[in-house]
Design a protein around this motif. Structure first.
Motif, PDB file in Angstrom:
ATOM      1  N   VAL A  66       0.840  -1.205   0.000  1.00 29.72           N
ATOM      2  CA  VAL A  66       0.000   0.000   0.000  1.00 29.72           C
ATOM      3  C   VAL A  66       0.873   1.252   0.000  1.00 29.72           C
ATOM      4  O   VAL A  66       0.640   2.194  -0.770  1.00 29.72           O
ATOM      5  CB  VAL A  66      -0.951  -0.004   1.222  1.00 29.72           C
ATOM      6  CG1 VAL A  66      -1.643   1.349   1.374  1.00 29.72           C
ATOM      7  CG2 VAL A  66      -1.994  -1.114   1.087  1.00 29.72           C
ATOM      8  N   ILE A  67       1.901   1.264   0.850  1.00 29.01           N
ATOM      9  CA  ILE A  67       2.806   2.416   0.924  1.00 29.01           C
ATOM     10  C   ILE A  67       3.486   2.651  -0.427  1.00 29.01           C
ATOM     11  O   ILE A  67       3.564   3.780  -0.928  1.00 29.01           O
ATOM     12  CB  ILE A  67       3.867   2.192   2.027  1.00 29.01           C
ATOM     13  CG1 ILE A  67       3.223   2.251   3.415  1.00 29.01           C
ATOM     14  CG2 ILE A  67       4.991   3.234   1.923  1.00 29.01           C
ATOM     15  CD1 ILE A  67       4.115   1.736   4.536  1.00 29.01           C
ATOM     16  N   ALA A  68       3.979   1.571  -1.033  1.00 31.36           N
ATOM     17  CA  ALA A  68       4.762   1.679  -2.270  1.00 31.36           C
ATOM     18  C   ALA A  68       3.930   2.156  -3.454  1.00 31.36           C
ATOM     19  O   ALA A  68       4.453   2.798  -4.364  1.00 31.36           O
ATOM     20  CB  ALA A  68       5.402   0.334  -2.595  1.00 31.36           C
ATOM     21  N   THR A  69       2.640   1.848  -3.457  1.00 34.51           N
ATOM     22  CA  THR A  69       1.785   2.149  -4.618  1.00 34.51           C
ATOM     23  C   THR A  69       0.915   3.390  -4.424  1.00 34.51           C
ATOM     24  O   THR A  69       0.179   3.780  -5.334  1.00 34.51           O
ATOM     25  CB  THR A  69       0.864   0.957  -4.935  1.00 34.51           C
ATOM     26  OG1 THR A  69       0.053   0.664  -3.779  1.00 34.51           O
ATOM     27  CG2 THR A  69       1.671  -0.290  -5.295  1.00 34.51           C
ATOM     28  N   PRO A 189      10.956   2.012  -2.240  1.00 31.67           N
ATOM     29  CA  PRO A 189      10.508   3.358  -1.878  1.00 31.67           C
ATOM     30  C   PRO A 189      10.901   3.690  -0.439  1.00 31.67           C
ATOM     31  O   PRO A 189      10.963   2.797   0.418  1.00 31.67           O
ATOM     32  CB  PRO A 189       8.983   3.270  -2.032  1.00 31.67           C
ATOM     33  CG  PRO A 189       8.777   2.182  -3.041  1.00 31.67           C
ATOM     34  CD  PRO A 189       9.848   1.175  -2.749  1.00 31.67           C
ATOM     35  N   GLU A 190      11.146   4.963  -0.162  1.00 33.44           N
ATOM     36  CA  GLU A 190      11.595   5.365   1.174  1.00 33.44           C
ATOM     37  C   GLU A 190      10.621   4.935   2.263  1.00 33.44           C
ATOM     38  O   GLU A 190      11.027   4.533   3.352  1.00 33.44           O
ATOM     39  CB  GLU A 190      11.789   6.889   1.215  1.00 33.44           C
ATOM     40  CG  GLU A 190      13.054   7.361   0.527  1.00 33.44           C
ATOM     41  CD  GLU A 190      13.295   8.849   0.728  1.00 33.44           C
ATOM     42  OE1 GLU A 190      12.786   9.404   1.727  1.00 33.44           O
ATOM     43  OE2 GLU A 190      13.984   9.439  -0.120  1.00 33.44           O
ATOM     44  N   GLY A 191       9.320   5.030   1.965  1.00 32.77           N
ATOM     45  CA  GLY A 191       8.324   4.625   2.953  1.00 32.77           C
ATOM     46  C   GLY A 191       8.429   3.159   3.316  1.00 32.77           C
ATOM     47  O   GLY A 191       8.220   2.766   4.475  1.00 32.77           O
ATOM     48  N   VAL A 192       8.772   2.323   2.340  1.00 30.92           N
ATOM     49  CA  VAL A 192       8.939   0.888   2.593  1.00 30.92           C
ATOM     50  C   VAL A 192      10.187   0.646   3.437  1.00 30.92           C
ATOM     51  O   VAL A 192      10.175  -0.161   4.377  1.00 30.92           O
ATOM     52  CB  VAL A 192       9.008   0.111   1.264  1.00 30.92           C
ATOM     53  CG1 VAL A 192       9.392  -1.349   1.504  1.00 30.92           C
ATOM     54  CG2 VAL A 192       7.665   0.189   0.533  1.00 30.92           C
ATOM     55  N   ALA A 193      11.286   1.347   3.131  1.00 30.64           N
ATOM     56  CA  ALA A 193      12.516   1.205   3.921  1.00 30.64           C
ATOM     57  C   ALA A 193      12.265   1.591   5.380  1.00 30.64           C
ATOM     58  O   ALA A 193      12.722   0.902   6.309  1.00 30.64           O
ATOM     59  CB  ALA A 193      13.624   2.067   3.319  1.00 30.64           C
ATOM     60  N   ARG A 194      11.522   2.687   5.586  1.00 32.36           N
ATOM     61  CA  ARG A 194      11.217   3.115   6.956  1.00 32.36           C
ATOM     62  C   ARG A 194      10.345   2.091   7.671  1.00 32.36           C
ATOM     63  O   ARG A 194      10.507   1.828   8.862  1.00 32.36           O
ATOM     64  CB  ARG A 194      10.525   4.486   6.936  1.00 32.36           C
ATOM     65  CG  ARG A 194      11.459   5.640   6.586  1.00 32.36           C
ATOM     66  CD  ARG A 194      10.850   6.985   6.964  1.00 32.36           C
ATOM     67  NE  ARG A 194       9.619   7.246   6.239  1.00 32.36           N
ATOM     68  CZ  ARG A 194       9.549   7.878   5.070  1.00 32.36           C
ATOM     69  NH1 ARG A 194      10.655   8.287   4.478  1.00 32.36           N
ATOM     70  NH2 ARG A 194       8.395   8.089   4.481  1.00 32.36           N
ATOM     71  N   TYR A 195       9.384   1.509   6.931  1.00 32.00           N
ATOM     72  CA  TYR A 195       8.492   0.507   7.531  1.00 32.00           C
ATOM     73  C   TYR A 195       9.291  -0.722   7.963  1.00 32.00           C
ATOM     74  O   TYR A 195       9.089  -1.249   9.061  1.00 32.00           O
ATOM     75  CB  TYR A 195       7.411   0.112   6.528  1.00 32.00           C
ATOM     76  CG  TYR A 195       6.338  -0.783   7.118  1.00 32.00           C
ATOM     77  CD1 TYR A 195       5.162  -0.231   7.629  1.00 32.00           C
ATOM     78  CD2 TYR A 195       6.504  -2.160   7.187  1.00 32.00           C
ATOM     79  CE1 TYR A 195       4.175  -1.044   8.181  1.00 32.00           C
ATOM     80  CE2 TYR A 195       5.527  -2.981   7.743  1.00 32.00           C
ATOM     81  CZ  TYR A 195       4.362  -2.409   8.234  1.00 32.00           C
ATOM     82  OH  TYR A 195       3.400  -3.214   8.793  1.00 32.00           O
ATOM     83  N   ILE A 196      10.198  -1.198   7.112  1.00 30.10           N
ATOM     84  CA  ILE A 196      11.033  -2.362   7.443  1.00 30.10           C
ATOM     85  C   ILE A 196      11.833  -2.088   8.712  1.00 30.10           C
ATOM     86  O   ILE A 196      11.914  -2.926   9.624  1.00 30.10           O
ATOM     87  CB  ILE A 196      11.974  -2.699   6.271  1.00 30.10           C
ATOM     88  CG1 ILE A 196      11.162  -3.259   5.095  1.00 30.10           C
ATOM     89  CG2 ILE A 196      13.045  -3.715   6.693  1.00 30.10           C
ATOM     90  CD1 ILE A 196      11.963  -3.406   3.804  1.00 30.10           C
TER      91      ILE A 196
END
Length: 209
Positions: A66-69, A189-196
């Motif tokens: 969801v974050i990535a798209t 995507p930056e949001g995915v890196a932060r989520y991980i």
């Protein structure tokens, strides 16, 4: 009254463990090349062909997708496999999506060529090929001979080839980079890196509190 043409809808299935720019570039290229109305990303709920020790929880993989798209209004994310109990099979997903999208939707299942090579191990492979057309995403120079040989006879025209230059990015490498504390910039995507990082996924450390 003129007959309306079927709505071409892309279906991007995968574990998305995690989703990365290779997935997003592939979806965008397919959207344009095959004039798709939209691409529906379908994170696998319980991928029966994967080592479960390597797979992040379904809800985390869904939220990363969801974050990535989120910035592309042609991209949508479905919970159809996340919310289904037990193993997830492509044939059930395609039939469920057709029911949701309506009878005028023509599905185009987007997958890496290696994934399509595994089609003969899927549940009801010929039924899968009848339910949807397939887009086999490959990197330039990929040897397609085996793909052509492995497809069930009579279904060769159900698979189209799409070359994607950025396909060398892999979720396996990204998980390894997380464990080794190496950078993910320009891979996800930056949001995915932060989520991980926040959730401590893939051996990257304890979740933040």
């Amino acid at each position: 009254m003129a007959n309306s043409s079927p709505r071409a809808v892309g279906v991007m299935g995968g574990t998305f463990n995690p989703i990365h720019y290779g997935h997003l570039v592939t979806a965008e290229e397919a959207l344009v090349a095959f004039d798709l109305e939209q691409v529906v990303f379908v994170p696998a709920g319980h991928p029966w062909q994967k080592d479960q020790d390597e797979v992040a929880p379904a809800e985390d993989r869904y939220l990363m997708t969801v974050i990535a798209t989120a910035t592309n209004d042609k991209f949508h994310v479905s919970r159809i496999e996340i919310d289904r109990p037990g193993p997830t099979y492509t044939i059930d997903t395609l039939r469920g999506l057709k029911e949701t999208l309506g009878g005028d939707a023509e599905l185009w299942f987007i997958s890496g060529a290696d994934g399509i090579l595994n089609i003969i191990t899927w549940k009801d492979p010929e039924a899968v090929l009848r339910e949807a057309r397939f887009i086999a995403a490959t990197r330039p120079g990929y040897d397609l001979d085996r793909l052509e040989k492995e497809l069930p006879s009579g279904f060769e025209d159900r698979v189209s080839i799409l070359e994607i230059p950025a396909l060398a990015i892999s979720s396996t490498d990204i998980r390894r980079r997380v464990r080794e504390r190496r950078p993910l910039r320009y891979l996800v995507p930056e949001g995915v890196a932060r989520y991980i990082e926040k959730r401590g996924l893939y051996g990257g450390g304890a979740p933040s509190t």
